[in-house]
Scaffold this motif. Structure first.
Motif, short mmCIF file in Angstrom:
data_model
loop_
_atom_site.label_atom_id
_atom_site.label_comp_id
_atom_site.label_asym_id
_atom_site.label_seq_id
_atom_site.Cartn_x
_atom_site.Cartn_y
_atom_site.Cartn_z
N TRP A 54 36.65 2.22 -37.12
CA TRP A 54 35.36 2.14 -36.43
C TRP A 54 34.58 0.94 -36.95
CZ3 TRP A 54 33.23 4.02 -32.22
CH2 TRP A 54 31.87 3.81 -32.01
N SER A 55 34.02 0.18 -36.05
CA SER A 55 33.14 -0.94 -36.40
C SER A 55 31.79 -0.65 -35.78
CB SER A 55 33.73 -2.24 -35.85
OG SER A 55 32.90 -3.32 -36.17
N ASN A 56 30.74 -0.76 -36.57
CA ASN A 56 29.41 -0.41 -36.07
C ASN A 56 29.05 -1.18 -34.81
OD1 ASN A 56 29.04 1.41 -38.11
ND2 ASN A 56 27.81 0.05 -39.37
N VAL A 57 28.46 -0.47 -33.86
CA VAL A 57 28.00 -1.08 -32.62
C VAL A 57 26.49 -1.16 -32.65
CG1 VAL A 57 29.99 -0.34 -31.25
CG2 VAL A 57 27.99 1.13 -31.38
N THR A 58 25.96 -2.21 -32.07
CA THR A 58 24.51 -2.38 -31.99
C THR A 58 23.96 -1.51 -30.87
OG1 THR A 58 24.58 -4.20 -30.40
CG2 THR A 58 24.74 -4.78 -32.76
N ARG A 59 22.65 -1.36 -30.84
CA ARG A 59 22.04 -0.57 -29.77
C ARG A 59 22.31 -1.20 -28.41
NH1 ARG A 59 17.34 -2.72 -27.84
NH2 ARG A 59 16.47 -4.40 -29.08
N CYS A 60 22.38 -2.53 -28.34
CA CYS A 60 22.64 -3.21 -27.07
C CYS A 60 24.09 -3.03 -26.63
CB CYS A 60 22.28 -4.69 -27.17
SG CYS A 60 20.52 -4.99 -27.44
N GLU A 61 25.00 -3.13 -27.57
CA GLU A 61 26.41 -2.89 -27.25
C GLU A 61 26.62 -1.45 -26.80
OE1 GLU A 61 28.53 -6.01 -30.36
OE2 GLU A 61 28.04 -3.99 -31.03
N LEU A 62 25.92 -0.53 -27.44
CA LEU A 62 26.01 0.87 -27.07
C LEU A 62 25.50 1.08 -25.64
CD1 LEU A 62 26.55 3.84 -27.68
CD2 LEU A 62 24.31 3.93 -28.81
N GLU A 63 24.36 0.49 -25.31
CA GLU A 63 23.81 0.63 -23.97
C GLU A 63 24.75 0.05 -22.91
OE1 GLU A 63 21.21 2.46 -22.91
OE2 GLU A 63 21.16 3.08 -25.01
N ALA A 64 25.31 -1.12 -23.18
CA ALA A 64 26.23 -1.74 -22.23
C ALA A 64 27.51 -0.92 -22.08
CB ALA A 64 26.56 -3.17 -22.66
N THR A 65 27.99 -0.38 -23.17
CA THR A 65 29.20 0.45 -23.13
C THR A 65 28.94 1.73 -22.37
OG1 THR A 65 29.93 -0.49 -25.23
CG2 THR A 65 30.95 1.57 -24.55
N LYS A 66 27.79 2.37 -22.63
CA LYS A 66 27.43 3.57 -21.89
C LYS A 66 27.30 3.27 -20.40
CE LYS A 66 23.84 5.59 -23.61
NZ LYS A 66 22.65 5.99 -24.37
N CYS A 67 26.75 2.12 -20.07
CA CYS A 67 26.62 1.70 -18.67
C CYS A 67 28.00 1.63 -18.03
CB CYS A 67 25.93 0.34 -18.60
SG CYS A 67 25.87 -0.39 -16.95
N LEU A 68 28.93 0.98 -18.70
CA LEU A 68 30.27 0.85 -18.15
C LEU A 68 30.95 2.20 -18.01
CD1 LEU A 68 32.57 -0.99 -17.20
CD2 LEU A 68 33.39 -0.97 -19.54
N LEU A 69 30.87 3.02 -19.03
CA LEU A 69 31.49 4.34 -18.97
C LEU A 69 30.92 5.16 -17.83
CD1 LEU A 69 31.66 5.19 -22.78
CD2 LEU A 69 33.61 4.77 -21.26
N ASN A 70 29.62 5.07 -17.63
CA ASN A 70 28.95 5.83 -16.58
C ASN A 70 29.21 5.25 -15.19
OD1 ASN A 70 27.17 7.83 -15.55
ND2 ASN A 70 25.60 6.27 -15.37
N GLN A 71 29.08 3.96 -15.02
CA GLN A 71 29.18 3.33 -13.72
C GLN A 71 30.61 3.23 -13.19
OE1 GLN A 71 26.69 2.23 -11.65
NE2 GLN A 71 25.33 3.24 -13.09
N TYR A 115 33.97 -2.77 -9.00
CA TYR A 115 33.90 -2.82 -10.46
C TYR A 115 33.37 -4.13 -10.96
CZ TYR A 115 38.70 -4.68 -10.07
OH TYR A 115 39.81 -5.40 -9.74
N PHE A 116 33.52 -5.23 -10.21
CA PHE A 116 32.95 -6.49 -10.66
C PHE A 116 31.43 -6.45 -10.58
CE2 PHE A 116 37.24 -8.08 -9.61
CZ PHE A 116 37.57 -8.55 -10.88
N GLY A 117 30.89 -5.80 -9.56
CA GLY A 117 29.44 -5.61 -9.47
C GLY A 117 28.93 -4.76 -10.61
N ASP A 118 29.65 -3.69 -10.91
CA ASP A 118 29.28 -2.83 -12.03
C ASP A 118 29.39 -3.58 -13.35
OD1 ASP A 118 28.77 -0.69 -10.35
OD2 ASP A 118 30.78 0.14 -10.57
N LEU A 119 30.44 -4.38 -13.47
CA LEU A 119 30.64 -5.18 -14.67
C LEU A 119 29.47 -6.11 -14.89
CD1 LEU A 119 32.45 -6.38 -16.95
CD2 LEU A 119 33.39 -7.89 -15.21
N LEU A 120 29.05 -6.79 -13.85
CA LEU A 120 27.92 -7.72 -13.97
C LEU A 120 26.63 -6.97 -14.28
CD1 LEU A 120 28.77 -10.18 -11.09
CD2 LEU A 120 29.10 -10.51 -13.55
N LYS A 121 26.44 -5.79 -13.69
CA LYS A 121 25.25 -4.99 -13.97
C LYS A 121 25.19 -4.63 -15.45
CE LYS A 121 23.27 -0.48 -13.03
NZ LYS A 121 23.40 0.78 -12.32
N CYS A 122 26.30 -4.19 -16.00
CA CYS A 122 26.34 -3.80 -17.41
C CYS A 122 26.21 -5.01 -18.33
CB CYS A 122 27.62 -3.02 -17.70
SG CYS A 122 27.71 -1.44 -16.81
#
Length: 97
Positions: A63-80, A20-27
């Motif tokens: 809910w607090s609006n998320v940026t496109r970059c935060e969304l991508e990083a969050t999706k990465c974490l959820l997926n990985q 998970y640390f590798g995945d964390l760094l990837k995201c």
């Protein structure tokens, strides 16, 4: 709270096996590379805007609006790391909204 701290908290608290640390760094790398493009591409896009609109209706004032970059990083974490769907509730949990 920065996304790296949020991602670390989620990855450790899920108790997931594997690297998970590798995945964390990837995201986190994905987030940082994306943020480098914000001056050109903007902080928000159609997907982030639609998600923010839908989730603010679904979750409400928490809910607090998320940026496109935060969304991508969050999706990465959820997926990985935890193989969860990128829905409003899961994104809010990861982002601690």
């Amino acid at each position: 709270m920065s996304i790296i701290v949020v991602l670390l908290v989620v990855s450790v608290s899920t108790g997931s096996e594997g690297s998970y640390f590798g995945d964390l760094l990837k995201c986190n790398d994905l987030l940082l590379k994306c943020q480098e493009t914000e001056t050109i591409m903007g902080k928000f896009n159609g997907m982030a805007n639609e998600l923010n609109q839908n989730c603010s209706q679904e979750i409400g004032s928490k809910w607090s609006n998320v940026t496109r970059c935060e969304l991508e990083a969050t999706k990465c974490l959820l997926n990985q790391m935890i193989a969860m769907d990128a829905n409003c509730e899961n994104i809010a949990d990861v982002m601690h909204l």
